[in-house]
Design an enzyme around this catalytic site. Structure first.
Site, short mmCIF file in Angstrom:
data_model
loop_
_atom_site.label_atom_id
_atom_site.label_comp_id
_atom_site.label_asym_id
_atom_site.label_seq_id
_atom_site.Cartn_x
_atom_site.Cartn_y
_atom_site.Cartn_z
N CYS A 1 16.70 -17.93 0.70
CA CYS A 1 17.12 -19.06 0.21
C CYS A 1 15.75 -19.63 -0.44
O CYS A 1 16.27 -20.36 -1.59
CB CYS A 1 17.11 -20.03 1.55
SG CYS A 1 18.32 -19.14 2.64
N HIS B 1 15.65 -27.23 1.51
CA HIS B 1 14.95 -26.12 1.66
C HIS B 1 13.63 -25.78 0.84
O HIS B 1 13.43 -24.78 0.46
CB HIS B 1 15.58 -24.86 2.14
CG HIS B 1 14.97 -24.14 3.18
ND1 HIS B 1 15.59 -22.64 3.47
CD2 HIS B 1 13.90 -24.05 3.69
CE1 HIS B 1 14.78 -22.13 4.34
NE2 HIS B 1 13.87 -22.94 4.49
#
Ligand SMILES: *[C@@H]1O[C@H](CO)[C@@H](O)[C@H](O)[C@H]1NC(C)=O
Ligand SMILES: *[C@@H]1O[C@H](CO)[C@@H](O)[C@H](O)[C@H]1NC(C)=O
Ligand SMILES: *[C@@H]1O[C@H](CO)[C@@H](O)[C@H](O)[C@H]1NC(C)=O
Length: 608
Positions: free
Chosen positions: A101, A162
């Site tokens: 990610c 994130h």
């Protein structure tokens, strides 16, 4: 898939037909124009790009290329994503810049390999672990949102970020979406993970949790020793015992609070712009809240031009799925979660339709990287399916970790029902979006993506990617070479993860395969595959079986040397120092450490 391929052949046939037309007109100038015009119209490529389109970017989390109907999965139901592909272009070789990610999204947002922004790690921590870490997307990186903001776009991010929050002090928000070109943010500054749902096995790295635990233990002990020394002296013997027991209880609570139990409070939060709206978030209403936010953003901005990046929390563990979809798919909780996300996609596309924005919106769908094979609970698969491709999330070189779905739709400008097999990258969205918005990419740095529009519109037939470098953290594991003259697609692996158990195709028993150290194999000569013949990477070529082996490898090695020359050292955002939980950076909607709030209240329930 069949339909799309059919159209592809039809378009090619049409092309042939008009070329015949062209010769029979005796090569007159007029005929050329006519044939060309008809061809463009037939395949829907009229250059109707008078005004800047809205940009709608949809990104799934951890979704595998084999998890979607239009990529060949006949048992899962993703009618809305399939509709997008039917009305647009399906990319079959769409490559993520990293198999995880944080780095993959950094590359997506900046159009650059994560190693250039310091978002590629050389240690075990390859993604941000806490909202209260100090690492994140550096302030001097320019996201596509920032470029389009300058072009008059209203920019929004809904969902997962994130990419960090603060740098040095609480609320400096240096890494926050609002500091990276987004006018509006609603979602998780972090990522969904098992720790966000009670009664799920904690997923956050155990070693890091242990460090946090140790950290607070030392602080708590120091404080307690001082206090105990003072207080205990004041009491008689029987009271001393009671006091000590009370203090032991307090110590126990502090430890629990600061570690496992409260990871949920530290990481699983929702924000609207800079405000924390839920700490911890209530998973049961997150999907409907996200959808409500997405639709309301579209409604609010229908009269201007907007860029909306919807970064789904689906289909990451813990796979929280609302009742409507629970138990409805043929693939367990994972399948249910995929189908719920598809339903959300459908609702968002409907909102675009309803506002009459379909033809003025460039819509894109992708996943940040491949499905996680290691995500299992007993026999139940909790991770995605990467189709015929080997490996998955976390593996830098193997195709399954990096080849993801990629769909582009813009009715009237891009052809419908088209399949493009050329190599493309998630990093291409950066220059593409810059171009569509009328901006230019920064000239003071290397941009690794290429504008996709010429390829998507059929103006060129080859992508500009000749070499794509496949990193695992900051370690180069493999290189893909699309040899233009022969059309052959080579891939050389310098390093591969050691599967566990051997030959299993994944690193079972660990959360993810490592990038370096004992857990990887170095290959000399490299493992070479002809992906055009062997997409599943099952038959490595050798100097014995491939006469051109050495020539191919020396060309690839040369490309690596040239690529490395363009890299410069930058601050490491995922260093241990930047990764660790720092109490003074903890986003908190109360007085630290008493951080809890729910500002959404029950307002979400009506939209369910
Ligand atoms: C479809 O997706 C599910 C869920 O990931 C997977 O288990 C299944 O194997 C896939 N089927 C095909 C035919 O790809
Ligand atoms: C949108 O584009 C499609 C494809 O070119 C066209 O058929 C349709 O009429 C357009 N719709 C509007 C409202 O312009
Ligand atoms: C951002 O700043 C760092 C640290 O000063 C520097 O190394 C890097 O090259 C800069 N990046 C860009 C894109 O200017």
């Amino acid at each position: 898939m069949g339909v799309a391929q059919e159209c592809y052949t039809t378009c090619t046939k049409e092309k042939g037909k008009y070329w015949e037309t062209f010769s029979s007109y005796g090569r007159s100038y007029l005929a050329t124009l006519l044939a060309f015009g008809l061809f463009l119209q037939t395949c829907g490529m009229s250059a109707a790009m008078e005004s800047k389109p809205n940009i709608l970017l949809l990104m799934a989390d951890d979704l595998g290329i084999g998890d979607i109907g239009c990529y060949g999965n006949h048992t899962i139901r993703t009618p809305n994503i399939d509709r997008l592909a039917k009305e647009g272009i399906k990319l079959t070789q769409h490559i993520a810049a990293a198999p995880l990610c944080t780095p993959s999204r950094a590359a997506f947002l900046t159009g650059r390999y994560p190693i250039r922004s310091g978002m590629a790690s050389d240690n075990r921590y390859r993604a941000l672990q806490w909202n209260a870490g100090s690492g994140g997307l550096p302030v001097n990186e320019t996201t596509f949102a920032k470029l389009l903001q300058k072009q008059g776009y209203t920019t929004g991010l809904i969902g997962k970020w994130h990419q960090g929050v603060n740098c040095e002090s609480l609320n400096d928000y240096c890494h926050h979406p609002l500091n990276h070109g987004f006018d509006y943010f609603y979602g998780m500054p972090f990522t969904l993970l098992n720790n966000c749902q009670k009664n799920k096995l904690p997923e956050l790295d155990a070693a890091l949790q242990a460090k946090l635990w140790f950290y607070t233990q030392v602080i708590a002990l120091a404080v307690l020793t001082v206090i105990t020394g003072k207080i205990v002296g004041l009491f008689s013997t029987s009271w001393k015992i009671v006091t000590c027991m009370a203090l032991a209880g307090f110590l126990f609570f502090t430890l629990w609070f600061s570690s496992y139990g409260f990871v949920q409070y530290w990481n699983c939060i929702l924000m609207r712009n800079y405000d924390i709206t839920e700490q911890p978030m209530k998973l049961e209403r997150t999907a409907s809240l996200m959808l409500k936010e997405a639709i309301s953003f579209i409604e609010r901005n229908k009269n201007g031009t907007f860029l909306l990046f919807i970064s789904f929390l689906h289909v990451h563990t813990p796979l929280y799925t609302t009742e409507k979809f629970l138990g409805k798919s043929r693939h367990g909780i994972y399948g249910d979660n995929v189908e719920e996300m598809d339903w959300m996609v459908g609702n968002i596309l409907d909102a675009i339709d309803k506002e009459g924005l379909k033809n003025s919106t460039f819509t894109y769908f992708a996943s940040d990287h491949g499905g996680q094979l290691e995500a299992q609970e007993g026999e139940v698969q909790l991770g995605g399916w990467n189709g015929i491709y080997k490996g998955g999330k976390g593996m830098g070189g193997w195709e399954g970790g990096i080849r993801v779905p990629g769909i582009c739709r813009w009715p009237g400008v891009l052809p419908a029902e088209t399949v493009i097999d050329e190599p493309t990258s998630l990093m291409d969205i950066y220059p593409t979006v810059a171009y569509l918005g009328g901006g230019t990419v920064p000239q003071d740095r290397v941009i690794d993506g290429h504008n996709l529009m010429p390829l998507l519109q059929g103006r060129v037939h080859q992508s500009e990617h000749q070499f794509i470098f496949h990193y695992c953290g900051s370690y180069l594991h493999a290189v893909r070479w699309h040899q233009k003259d022969s059309g052959i697609l080579w891939k050389a692996h310098y390093v591969t993860p050691k599967f566990h158990p051997e030959g299993a195709g994944a690193c079972y028993g660990r959360r993810i395969c490592p990038c370096f150290g004992e857990g990887v194999t170095h290959h000399d000569p490299p493992l070479l595959f002809d992906l055009s013949q062997d997409p599943s990477e099952t038959n490595p070529l050798s100097p014995g079986t491939e006469p051109l082996f050495d020539t191919i490898m020396s060309r690839i090695d040369k490309a690596v040397t040239e690529h490395r020359r363009t890299l410069t050292p930058v601050p490491q955002q995922l260093s241990l120092y930047n990764i660790i939980w720092k109490p003074w950076l903890q986003p908190c909607c109360g007085t630290f450490p008493f951080c809890w709030c729910d500002k959404e209240g029950d307002s979400a329930h009506d939209s369910k």
